[in-house]
Design an enzyme around this catalytic site. Structure first.
Site, PDB file in Angstrom:
ATOM      1  N   GLU A 253     -10.903 -48.487  12.991  1.00 27.99           N
ATOM      2  CA  GLU A 253      -9.532 -48.867  12.856  1.00 27.99           C
ATOM      3  C   GLU A 253      -8.697 -48.720  14.200  1.00 27.99           C
ATOM      4  O   GLU A 253      -9.040 -47.646  14.855  1.00 27.99           O
ATOM      5  CB  GLU A 253      -8.942 -48.213  11.609  1.00 27.99           C
ATOM      6  CG  GLU A 253      -9.581 -48.500  10.388  1.00 27.99           C
ATOM      7  CD  GLU A 253      -9.130 -47.201   9.261  1.00 27.99           C
ATOM      8  OE1 GLU A 253      -8.412 -46.211   9.646  1.00 27.99           O
ATOM      9  OE2 GLU A 253     -10.005 -47.346   8.044  1.00 27.99           O
ATOM     10  N   LYS A 255      -6.182 -46.514  16.494  1.00 25.05           N
ATOM     11  CA  LYS A 255      -5.531 -45.014  16.188  1.00 25.05           C
ATOM     12  C   LYS A 255      -4.039 -45.217  16.690  1.00 25.05           C
ATOM     13  O   LYS A 255      -3.578 -45.272  17.888  1.00 25.05           O
ATOM     14  CB  LYS A 255      -6.411 -44.183  17.187  1.00 25.05           C
ATOM     15  CG  LYS A 255      -6.016 -42.747  16.920  1.00 25.05           C
ATOM     16  CD  LYS A 255      -6.827 -41.540  17.769  1.00 25.05           C
ATOM     17  CE  LYS A 255      -6.628 -40.483  17.287  1.00 25.05           C
ATOM     18  NZ  LYS A 255      -5.026 -39.633  17.536  1.00 25.05           N
ATOM     19  N   ARG A 287       0.692 -33.280   8.436  1.00 28.36           N
ATOM     20  CA  ARG A 287      -0.597 -32.879   8.401  1.00 28.36           C
ATOM     21  C   ARG A 287      -0.921 -31.460   8.336  1.00 28.36           C
ATOM     22  O   ARG A 287      -1.681 -30.947   8.039  1.00 28.36           O
ATOM     23  CB  ARG A 287      -1.343 -33.541   9.657  1.00 28.36           C
ATOM     24  CG  ARG A 287      -0.534 -32.976  11.062  1.00 28.36           C
ATOM     25  CD  ARG A 287      -1.372 -33.313  12.230  1.00 28.36           C
ATOM     26  NE  ARG A 287      -2.501 -32.272  12.470  1.00 28.36           N
ATOM     27  CZ  ARG A 287      -3.768 -32.413  13.146  1.00 28.36           C
ATOM     28  NH1 ARG A 287      -3.690 -33.852  13.686  1.00 28.36           N
ATOM     29  NH2 ARG A 287      -4.466 -31.781  13.000  1.00 28.36           N
ATOM     30  N   GLU A 316      -0.108 -43.185   8.823  1.00 28.25           N
ATOM     31  CA  GLU A 316       0.527 -42.826  10.080  1.00 28.25           C
ATOM     32  C   GLU A 316       1.711 -43.608  10.271  1.00 28.25           C
ATOM     33  O   GLU A 316       1.863 -44.818   9.866  1.00 28.25           O
ATOM     34  CB  GLU A 316      -0.481 -43.310  11.195  1.00 28.25           C
ATOM     35  CG  GLU A 316       0.007 -42.691  12.472  1.00 28.25           C
ATOM     36  CD  GLU A 316      -0.348 -41.456  12.785  1.00 28.25           C
ATOM     37  OE1 GLU A 316      -0.962 -40.732  11.901  1.00 28.25           O
ATOM     38  OE2 GLU A 316      -0.104 -40.934  14.145  1.00 28.25           O
ATOM     39  N   ARG A 431     -14.065 -31.330   9.223  1.00 27.40           N
ATOM     40  CA  ARG A 431     -15.612 -30.950   8.583  1.00 27.40           C
ATOM     41  C   ARG A 431     -16.471 -32.386   8.539  1.00 27.40           C
ATOM     42  O   ARG A 431     -16.019 -33.328   8.464  1.00 27.40           O
ATOM     43  CB  ARG A 431     -15.731 -30.327   7.220  1.00 27.40           C
ATOM     44  CG  ARG A 431     -15.178 -28.984   7.285  1.00 27.40           C
ATOM     45  CD  ARG A 431     -15.040 -28.623   6.085  1.00 27.40           C
ATOM     46  NE  ARG A 431     -14.550 -29.571   4.815  1.00 27.40           N
ATOM     47  CZ  ARG A 431     -14.126 -29.527   3.755  1.00 27.40           C
ATOM     48  NH1 ARG A 431     -14.686 -28.157   2.997  1.00 27.40           N
ATOM     49  NH2 ARG A 431     -13.699 -30.305   2.976  1.00 27.40           N
ATOM     50  N   LYS A 437     -12.724 -39.783  16.520  1.00 28.51           N
ATOM     51  CA  LYS A 437     -11.665 -40.445  17.295  1.00 28.51           C
ATOM     52  C   LYS A 437     -12.451 -40.871  18.690  1.00 28.51           C
ATOM     53  O   LYS A 437     -13.211 -40.365  19.240  1.00 28.51           O
ATOM     54  CB  LYS A 437     -10.479 -39.691  17.798  1.00 28.51           C
ATOM     55  CG  LYS A 437     -10.704 -38.303  18.294  1.00 28.51           C
ATOM     56  CD  LYS A 437      -9.559 -37.719  18.421  1.00 28.51           C
ATOM     57  CE  LYS A 437      -9.563 -36.102  18.641  1.00 28.51           C
ATOM     58  NZ  LYS A 437      -8.131 -35.550  18.897  1.00 28.51           N
TER      59      LYS A 437
HETATM   60  P1  ATP Z   1      -4.343 -36.322  18.645  1.00 27.70           P
HETATM   61  O1  ATP Z   1      -3.962 -35.129  19.203  1.00 27.70           O
HETATM   62  O2  ATP Z   1      -5.500 -36.856  19.490  1.00 27.70           O
HETATM   63  O3  ATP Z   1      -3.375 -37.415  18.309  1.00 27.70           O
HETATM   64  P2  ATP Z   1      -4.689 -35.027  16.444  1.00 27.70           P
HETATM   65  O4  ATP Z   1      -5.072 -33.837  16.966  1.00 27.70           O
HETATM   66  O5  ATP Z   1      -3.204 -35.145  16.015  1.00 27.70           O
HETATM   67  O6  ATP Z   1      -5.040 -36.168  17.488  1.00 27.70           O
HETATM   68  P3  ATP Z   1      -7.124 -35.956  15.359  1.00 27.70           P
HETATM   69  O7  ATP Z   1      -7.978 -35.246  14.237  1.00 27.70           O
HETATM   70  O8  ATP Z   1      -7.569 -35.573  16.538  1.00 27.70           O
HETATM   71  O9  ATP Z   1      -5.430 -35.275  15.306  1.00 27.70           O
HETATM   72  O10 ATP Z   1      -6.771 -37.365  15.120  1.00 27.70           O
HETATM   73  C1  ATP Z   1      -6.442 -37.835  13.980  1.00 27.70           C
HETATM   74  C2  ATP Z   1      -4.951 -38.325  13.741  1.00 27.70           C
HETATM   75  O11 ATP Z   1      -5.035 -39.512  14.392  1.00 27.70           O
HETATM   76  C3  ATP Z   1      -4.635 -38.220  12.407  1.00 27.70           C
HETATM   77  O12 ATP Z   1      -3.980 -37.186  12.025  1.00 27.70           O
HETATM   78  C4  ATP Z   1      -3.626 -39.281  12.305  1.00 27.70           C
HETATM   79  O13 ATP Z   1      -2.367 -38.921  12.588  1.00 27.70           O
HETATM   80  C5  ATP Z   1      -3.890 -40.339  13.549  1.00 27.70           C
HETATM   81  N1  ATP Z   1      -4.339 -41.782  13.224  1.00 27.70           N
HETATM   82  C6  ATP Z   1      -4.062 -42.714  13.819  1.00 27.70           C
HETATM   83  N2  ATP Z   1      -4.442 -43.688  13.479  1.00 27.70           N
HETATM   84  C7  ATP Z   1      -5.424 -43.133  12.333  1.00 27.70           C
HETATM   85  C8  ATP Z   1      -5.954 -44.032  11.318  1.00 27.70           C
HETATM   86  N3  ATP Z   1      -6.272 -45.358  11.405  1.00 27.70           N
HETATM   87  N4  ATP Z   1      -7.002 -43.330  10.780  1.00 27.70           N
HETATM   88  C9  ATP Z   1      -6.641 -41.926  10.763  1.00 27.70           C
HETATM   89  N5  ATP Z   1      -5.967 -41.145  11.381  1.00 27.70           N
HETATM   90  C10 ATP Z   1      -5.152 -41.946  12.180  1.00 27.70           C
END
Ligand code: ATP
Length: 588
Positions: A253, A255, A287, A316, A431, A437
């Protein structure tokens, strides 16, 4: 249990730094509680009256507490202020003045030490819930009365709690350890407890169930409308080949770069919270489990987008330019933090919610189902349209298809892709290997492939040009076990505005001594001002290197601030384990 007994436990906890010792004392406390009491004990020991996601605050400024203490112990506000200056903590001021006033018999202490923990909790809750006209006065009166009736040590902790400054130096994670310890004398049940807590993020409810029914009570825990599920998070892998090798068939999907929002919605009569759409139950969680439905007036209009009685959706939120159909940068959402500007912002920069998962529908928890089934259910549930949008998705087992999809997202100006194991259940927290990502343009041959979310631990006063801001650098760290370890001292790469903002935010978190969660920190790193672990900043760096100086054993090379991560708390910062993975992933 009396409140005085609880206060004596607080005093014990305050005096110890070893996490194991804290766990043992907490376990002792929990052992002596009934299953009704234990839930409340969990909230109170975290300095709260309710689960973390319930926004129940006392709303009493320091000025008001000074008035309360003055009235309770029959001294002038000036005198309270003077003592405050001397001892630096209003809790201790209350304790001192209580002891003195009892000696002088200024106030009669008829029921001292007899008040039950549950009664004090009920009264504190009532004080916090007072609102509307005259509520400040009623809060003050309620608190004065309580201080009259409590013993001196209890006065200290009640005052700190009302000010939001209880801080006993542990978090919900230690509570989970202590619950396990209570039953087994070890931490072995922690993973089971954590699993349940991640599905229903109400530590009090989990503790009560566990106290009553033991481990068997935890197996029935499923997603519940109104209680946040800990959002599933992504892991990191180096290449599409590795992703396919590890996960097999995957959904891929876009991001989106916005804000994670978990939407709890139900068509219900008479359940509407103030200011919300009528006949609808609505909660929205970040989150970080903060309830933020007030930030999103758009969610009042999602009924038409849904075919269900009740749902929990994972999404999101992104700002959206309706005329061009383009997604705008993340920063736009942050403007909604200021409550008064929300309606204006919603009109100017409307948000869309890209929904990518469904966790619960019409009374049934869906967490255990494979993504393939949840995706089908989401497809049936989401008509999509005005506010809730469908997330684009492909399903593949071919690394090349994955790479192409990812490249397409980058061309469209998005952050990359999220790759999800097609037959995996929803796995709350970070987990397993069900979500990964994929941000990098190409598998890099050198350098760091992601930013880090770090906790600000303190700052250094400025020299030279920045002396006028009063800040010239800051120390950041990351969580490791129940502690924080340092990883970088940052002194460049901030705009003047960012320095000023950082100083302002850090000052609000300033504490006189190094917080005990910080462990041993070398003298050369000790900041001029320590801050308690709360503020999370996203840091980019060129590399991670080994470091004999930082307590992480690693340090960041050429670190720079990307942005403040208001959507994250210290518990959501990048962990030591993740940083170690990043260190190994980087091309050396
Ligand atoms: P980053 O700092 O890289 O933005 P993060 O630290 O906020 O990531 P990660 O676990 O690295 O969190 O990435 C997941 C985040 O990506 C999710 O919390 C969500 O906010 C975002 N996101 C965007 N698109 C999607 C998607 N299609 N599916 C899941 N999460 C998504």
């Amino acid at each position: 249990m009396t409140f005085a007994t609880l206060s004596s436990f607080f005093a014990k906890l305050e005096g110890i730094t070893s996490r194991l010792a804290i766990t043992e004392v907490l376990a002792d406390l929990f052992s002596s509680a009934s299953s009704t009491e234990i839930a409340i004990l969990c909230y109170l020991s975290l300095g709260r009256l309710a689960p973390l996601y319930e926004p129940l605050e006392f709303q009493l400024a320091e000025k008001m507490i000074i008035r309360v203490i003055g009235q309770a112990f029959n001294v002038s506000e000036d005198r309270v202020r003077e003592t405050y200056k001397e001892v630096g903590d209003l809790g201790e001021v209350a304790e001192k003045l209580k002891v003195k006033s009892e000696k002088l018999k200024v106030i009669a202490t008829t029921r001292s030490s007899k008040l039950s923990m549950l009664e004090v909790y009920g009264r504190l809750r009532k004080i916090a819930e007072e609102n509307g006209e005259g509520s400040q006065q009623r809060k003050i009166e309620g608190l004065v009365l309580l201080l009259h009736e409590l013993d001196s040590v209890s006065c200290k902790y009640v005052v700190r709690m009302v000010l939001g400054r209880l801080r006993l130096g542990f978090s919900d994670v230690t509570i989970l350890d202590a619950l396990s310890w209570m039953k087994t004398g070890t931490k072995t049940l922690r993973p089971r407890l954590e699993q349940a807590y991640f599905v229903r993020a109400d530590i009090g409810a989990i503790a009560a169930l566990f106290k009553k029914k033991g481990v068997s009570g935890l197996s029935g825990i499923a997603a519940k409308l109104g209680v946040p599920v800990m959002p599933a998070l992504c892991q990191r892998l180096k290449s599409p080949q590795e992703m396919i090798a590890k996960m097999g068939r995957v959904a891929v999907e876009p991001k989106y770069d916005g804000q994670r929002v978990q939407i709890h919605w139900a068509k219900r009569k008479g359940q509407s919270a103030k200011g919300k759409a009528k006949g609808v139950f609505l909660r929205a969680f970040t989150r970080n489990l903060e309830e933020v439905s007030f930030m999103f007036p758009e969610l009042g209009r999602i009924t038409a987008d849904l075919s269900a009685r009740e749902v929990i959706l994972d999404s999101e939120a992104v700002s959206y330019d309706t005329s061009s159909g383009k997604i705008l940068p993340f920063q736009e959402i942050i403007t909604r933090k200021r409550k008064h500007a929300i309606l204006e912002a919603a009109a100017k920069v409307p948000l869309r919610f890209f929904v990518f998962d469904i966790l619960y529908k019409d009374g049934r928890s869906l967490l255990h189902l494979p993504l393939s089934n949840r995706a089908a259910l989401l497809e049936q549930t989401l008509a999509g349209g005005k506010v809730l949008m469908k997330t684009e998705r492909i399903v593949t087992e071919d690394p090349n298809v994955l790479r192409q999809f990812h490249a397409k997202q980058l061309t469209a100006g998005l952050e990359g892709a999220v790759v999800k194991k097609w037959n995996a259940p929803y796995s709350p927290g970070r987990r397993g290997w069900s979500w990964v990502k994929y941000k990098e343009a190409e598998e890099r041959t050198a350098g760091l492939s992601d930013t880090l979310d770090c906790v600000v631990m303190g700052y250094y006063r400025g020299r030279g040009k920045r002396a006028s801001f009063g800040i010239g650098g800051f120390l950041v760290g990351i969580p490791k076990g129940g502690h924080f370890v340092t990883i970088s001292k940052i002194g460049t790469g901030l705009s003047d505005e960012q320095w000023k903002e950082l100083r302002l935010r850090a000052d609000r978190l300033a504490v006189s001594d190094k917080p005990k969660e910080y462990g041993d920190i070398g003298k050369t790193l000790a900041p001029d001002i320590w801050t308690r672990p709360s503020l999370v900043v996203e840091i980019a760096a060129d590399n991670i290197t080994r470091s004999p100086v930082h307590s992480a054993g690693l340090a960041l090379r050429f670190p720079r601030l990307v942005r403040f991560r208001d959507d994250k708390g210290p518990g959501q910062a990048t962990t030591m384990a993740e940083v170690s993975t990043l260190y190994q992933l980087q091309g050396k």
